[in-house]
Enzyme design. Structure first.
Site: not given
Ligand code: NAD
Ligand code: UFG
Length: 344
Positions: A126, A151, A155
């Protein structure tokens, strides 16, 4: 065609990636414990691709059960590791759950790679590892900052574990993909993001507000040092993101990687403010959003967006989809799940 293990494959980004791998003709084995996703996602994947991936309901914290999947599928050639807990706020409340789940799962997979001779891994990282960057757009060589949450720290530690492990092993390749802000859904609206409870992220909160599930969107701060005062992020379409994983897998399988551990930024290269996202959503969907400005959210940074030139040139990947198309896909997905009455 290679067989790819996708952990977290029924989750948000995982399911979109499984679709793209299947569309490439690859065979997919999913491991997921369904802690943050639903088995029904498999039907969505099959409806889009015409193919059912193998599914193993396994918790990666269980080493023996994880090994059991490799016994069952001895021909797995590469792993994409999505499975993790990802809620920033929850990680502050329950840090040990996050360290246990996110780190133990990774360690068990690395042990399995050794034991079952799997050479290739793509890891979900991330842009949170950059914190508030000193220089924008942020490149892969930017200094990593102290993580803003447990969290985020998982990473950072995971990348360290991967780097150390790769140094000690010969012939293995790892690509760590640092996602910026993934949003949107598959254009078919058959799969998408399914946040449990009140969404923390901006776009699901927007679509739920437009759908009338939430009364009003809170904008977290309009006093940042940005043109309109709201915070800036790099919002990347989830299908574009999924396609980058296919490129990364191909790169590893073709053994084109120059070093054992590589890192790529995955974003669009363009920063958009919260107000710009709201305007784009209203314009493309024709929906009017209720919103109000409230104070800043603790732990938020002011602005971050990616320098994607390394991913463009080395992975041969770039984000193609525009913000309006992406927000429209999020809205189509919201309407689809609302019509199925799956969420209250
Ligand atoms: P998500 O929660 O939709 O998907 C993660 C999946 O992993 C889920 O289906 C959950 O059931 C499964 N899981 C969790 N722990 C497990 C375990 N111990 N064993 C087996 N399955 C397990 O999340 P996502 O948004 O698809 O994110 C996927 C990856 O990308 C994550 O590693 C997350 O940290 C990373 N990531 C996501 C974002 C974002 O904004 N969505 C941003 C940066 C990084
Ligand atoms: N925001 C609002 N109102 C809301 C939600 C978000 O104004 O109800 C704003 C936040 O303050 C931020 C922007 O919208 O400025 C984006 O917020 P998100 O929560 O969608 O995303 P973040 O950038 O805070 O975080 C995301 C993921 C994290 C990850 C991070 C960097 O949720 O898991 O990106 O990868 F760590």
């Amino acid at each position: 065609m290679p067989k790819i293990l996708v952990t977290g494959g029924t989750g948000y980004i995982g399911s979109h990636t499984v679709v793209e791998l299947l569309e490439e003709g690859m065979e997919v084995v999913i491991i997921d414990n369904l802690s943050n996703s639903e088995r029904e996602v498999l039907h969505g994947i099959a409806a889009i691709t015409g193919t059912e991936p193998h599914f193993e309901e396994v918790d990666l914290r269980d080493r023996n059960a994880t090994y059991g999947v490799f016994d069952l599928h001895p021909d797995i050639e590469a792993i994409i590791h999505f499975a993790a807990f990802k809620a920033v706020g929850e990680s502050v409340e329950k840090p040990l759950d996050y360290y246990e789940n996110n780190l133990l799962s990774l360690i068990h997979l690395l042990e399995a790679m050794n034991k079952f001779k799997v050479d290739n891994l793509v890891f979900s990282s991330s842009c949170t590892v950059y914190g508030e960057p000193d220089v924008l757009p942020v490149t892969e060589s930017a200094a990593l900052k102290k993580a803003g949450s447990p969290y985020g720290n998982t990473k950072k530690i995971s990348e360290d574990i991967l780097q150390d492990t790769m140094r000690s092993l010969k012939g293995k390749g790892v690509i760590s993909l640092r996602y910026f802000n993934p949003i949107g859904a598959h254009p078919s609206a058959k799969i998408g993001e399914l946040p449990l409870g009140t969404p923390n992220n901006l776009v699901p909160f927007i679509t739920q507000t437009a759908a009338g599930i939430r009364e009003s969107l809170s904008i977290f701060g309009d006093d940042y040092n940005t043109p309109d005062g709201s915070a800036i992020r790099d919002y990347i379409n989830v299908v574009d993101l999924a396609l980058a994983h296919v490129k990364a897998i191909r790169r590893l399988l073709d053994q084109k990687q120059l070093s054992a551990f590589e890192v790529f930024n995955l974003g669009t290269g363009k920063g958009l403010s919260v107000f710009e996202i709201i305007k784009a959503f209203e314009k493309t969907t024709g929906e009017k959003l209720n919103y109000k400005v409230v104070g800043r959210r603790e732990g938020d940074i002011e602005k971050v967006y990616a320098d994607t030139s390394y991913a463009n040139s080395e992975l041969g990947w770039r984000a193609e989809k525009g913000i309006e198309e992406t927000l429209q896909s999020a809205w189509n997905w919201e309407m689809n799940i609302r019509s199925k009455n799956k969420r209250t």
